[in-house]
Write a protein that holds these residues in place. Structure first.
Motif: not given
Length: 115
Positions: A87-95
């Motif tokens: 759950p702590e991997d929840t995020a907006l991921y940017y390249c």
């Protein structure tokens, strides 16, 4: 100007896997340093993993042994394979694509880990 586009985000259950893909434009892709960052609500953007033109990789401690970054210079892509998601991997991921003094960002792709 380098165009950077992420794809592959979504909703996944804890323990599941997801693969993010980043496509960057330009004929010099093989010279780009490529990286994935993430930003969770209320937190600062943080480096997740990066890969050099020579395929040297670096990972944040929080994702080591779970995430794998790779690149395909023939396709101008840099992928992030994410396993054993929490759950702590929840995020907006940017390249992020970096070449010389220039760096370029994508718009981000949302990853939500929840049951």
């Amino acid at each position: 100007q380098v165009q950077v586009v992420e794809s592959g985000g979504g909703l996944v259950q804890p323990g599941g896997s997801l693969k993010l893909s980043c496509a960057a434009s330009g004929s010099l892709f093989r010279f780009y340093y490529m990286a994935w960052y993430r930003q969770a609500p209320g937190k600062q953007r943080e480096l997740v993993a990066n890969i050099s033109p020579g395929d040297t990789t670096n990972y944040a401690d929080a994702v080591k042994d779970r995430f794998t970054i790779s690149r395909d210079n023939a396709k101008n892509t840099a992928d992030l394979q994410m396993n054993s998601l929490k759950p702590e991997d929840t995020a907006l991921y940017y390249c992020n694509a970096k070449y010389g003094r220039n760096e370029f960002w994508g718009q981000g792709t949302q990853v939500t880990v929840s049951s």
